[in-house]
Design an enzyme around this catalytic site. Structure first.
Site: not given
Length: 544
Positions: A84, A161-162, A228, A230, A257, A286
């Protein structure tokens, strides 16, 4: 990549879950024409061959480290089947132009990787200063479409992105639908990937609960969702619940991610790796290298050196359920369908004609290629940097916006339909004629925003003469060592404190009594005084 600042939303009640899943399944479209490359069927991402494709790869911050293109070969050597790639629309960072995007695609193909290309300037829209809309990101993709057309077997377009932080994220659904439809209307046949809001982590479940309607809004039924993971996903139960809901609804999902640690909490990377393997879902960690801002621990290798794996790098590449153990090369490559990876021959050295004070015509002998040359990149070299003008398959071009009495060096690359870029042609040295358009000018310079070590500025350039200006060069000297980092409305070069800006195609013509506006970002010291004087095509401008 950013942690939420609002409280985590509680899990949806069991009574609503059945209703939600039934709505998701009911809204899943069918009976669409099959795309030419990657496509989605029954919640799975398929190659043109009809085989499943499960992403196993990492993110690479290309837009900030454009000189590290060799990282793609290193990532492939570690076993990845996908990368990516971070790109910029030019709104927050230096724009990745058509030629650069074409080169990224060609390098992915040369290294037998699938390219997921994303625009990073949308990150945290609504909360992050300077972030842009998904519509703006779609405009960028349309502007570089020539680098992507015909690459549907190799490229997935991740719109932005995001695209929302933790403010106004309810708008994600409508904005995502509109961006998908804008790209389809512009002729994009690629699989499209869309990121979740809430800094990609979807803690409010906006993407999860509206994924079916977004998928239904794609006339090609060829959209993949990206979460994503996290700090929000710090338990195996949260990871499993989120991904299983998409699988149950037959909606395609990848972990676009994730990391092994984060300042907002400790994500459960073991669960992410295990659950994606169990469900046959893709993941992209990531990131390869180059992290800053306190998250340097997310580097997989130190200083882009593939021989210096970090603990995170060892985990994702060589650990249980990691890339080396689970990655399978894309069928387009491993089944002998690797496509055209042979670049065209170098074009002939360009020759210059019709040289004026602000323009030149270049002509060159055609390149050859087994599948045909589809375009050329004309490169203007200045101080080690390159300004690229992308043309079609014609073998001449007229370049405007040059400065009078200035020496330039030009070269040409050829591109084929597969995105391969040729070796560079020989170079042509050209010196423009003296003079330039003579006209009165005025300049208004102002600082529109400042922060420690940097600022954003605006320059309004006015034509105060009685005739139009066609092509211009604006020069000034910064009084306190300020340095341009990005400029829009023209092309900037800087030697010491001296700045030279040549017009862009859309700002080159300034009618009498008209004006154009330039914007820029720059670094600064403790003081930030304004420049004292400006010249346009060698003539002094009035201030104010």
């Amino acid at each position: 990549m950013r942690s939420p600042t609002a409280p985590r939303v509680a899990a949806v009640a069991a009574a609503l879950l059945g209703l939600l899943l039934s709505l998701l399944s009911a809204a899943t479209p069918s009976a669409h024409a099959a795309p030419t490359g990657f496509r989605v069927a029954n919640g799975r991402l398929l190659e043109a061959s009809g085989n499943d494709f499960v992403m196993r790869g990492v993110n690479h911050a290309h837009t900030w480290y454009a000189d590290r293109i060799s990282s793609l070969a290193h990532i492939k050597a570690k076993g990845a089947n996908t990368v990516r790639v971070v790109l910029s629309s030019g709104d927050r960072w230096t724009r990745n132009d058509t030629a650069d995007v074409a080169n990224v695609v060609a390098q992915c193909k040369r290294n037998r990787l699938i390219c997921v290309l994303e625009v990073h300037d949308t990150t945290g829209y609504g909360e992050q200063s300077g972030a842009v809309t998904l519509s703006r990101a779609a405009d960028y993709w349309i502007s570089v479409r020539s680098a992507l057309a015909g690459q549907e077997d190799y490229v997935i377009v991740n719109i932005g992105n995001e695209p929302y932080g933790n403010t106004d994220y309810a708008n994600w659904t409508a904005d995502t639908k509109a961006a998908i439809q804008k790209l389809r209307g512009a002729g994009f046949n690629h699989t499209i990937m869309v990121d979740a809001p809430n800094w990609g982590q979807d803690w409010a479940f906006t993407m999860r609960d509206n994924a079916a309607s977004v998928f239904a809004a794609d006339p090609d039924a060829n959209t993949v969702f990206s979460i994503h993971m996290y700090g929000v996903f710090d338990t195996a139960a949260e990871v499993s619940d989120y991904l299983n809901r998409f699988v149950a609804a037959e909606l395609p999902i990848v972990v676009g991610e994730f990391g092994h640690d984060h300042s907002d909490g400790n994500p459960d990377e073991n669960a992410i790796l295990a659950v994606t393997r169990q469900l046959g879902l893709g993941y992209l960690g990531w990131s390869w290298s180059g992290n800053g801002g306190g998250v340097e621990y997310l580097d997989m290798v130190t200083n882009f050196d593939p021989n210096q794996l970090t603990p995170w790098g060892r985990r994702i590449f060589d650990g249980a359920d990691g890339i080396a153990a689970t990655s399978e090369e894309a069928d387009i490559y491993s089944s002998g369908g690797g496509g055209d990876t042979t670049p065209p021959t170098a074009p002939g050295t360009p020759t210059a004609s019709s040289v004026t004070s602000s323009s030149v015509t270049l002509t060159w002998a055609a390149s050859t290629d087994a599948t045909g040359v589809t375009g050329y990149d004309v490169v203007r070299v200045s101080g080690g940097t390159e300004t690229v003008t992308t043309t079609t398959a014609r073998t001449s071009v007229t370049l405007t916006g040059l400065a009078p009495s200035t020496s330039y060096t030009f070269a040409v690359y050829a591109r084929d339909a597969a995105g391969n870029r040729s070796p560079r042609s020989g170079t042509a040295a050209v010196t423009t004629a003296p003079g330039g358009t003579s006209a009165g000018c005025g300049v208004t310079y102002r600082v529109t925003g400042e922060w420690p070590g940097g600022f954003q500025g605006e320059i309004v350039l006015r034509n105060t003469g009685s005739s139009a200006i066609n092509g211009w060069t604006l020069r000034w000297t910064f009084p306190d060592s300020q340095r341009i980092t990005n400029l829009w409305g023209g092309t900037a070069t800087q030697a010491g404190s001296e700045v030279t800006v040549t017009s862009a195609s859309y700002t080159a013509a300034i009618p009498a009594a008209g004006s154009v506006t330039l914007g820029f970002t720059a670094t600064k010291g403790s003081a930030n005084p304004a420049p004292g004087a400006f010249t346009l095509n060698g003539s002094a401008c009035t201030a104010g």
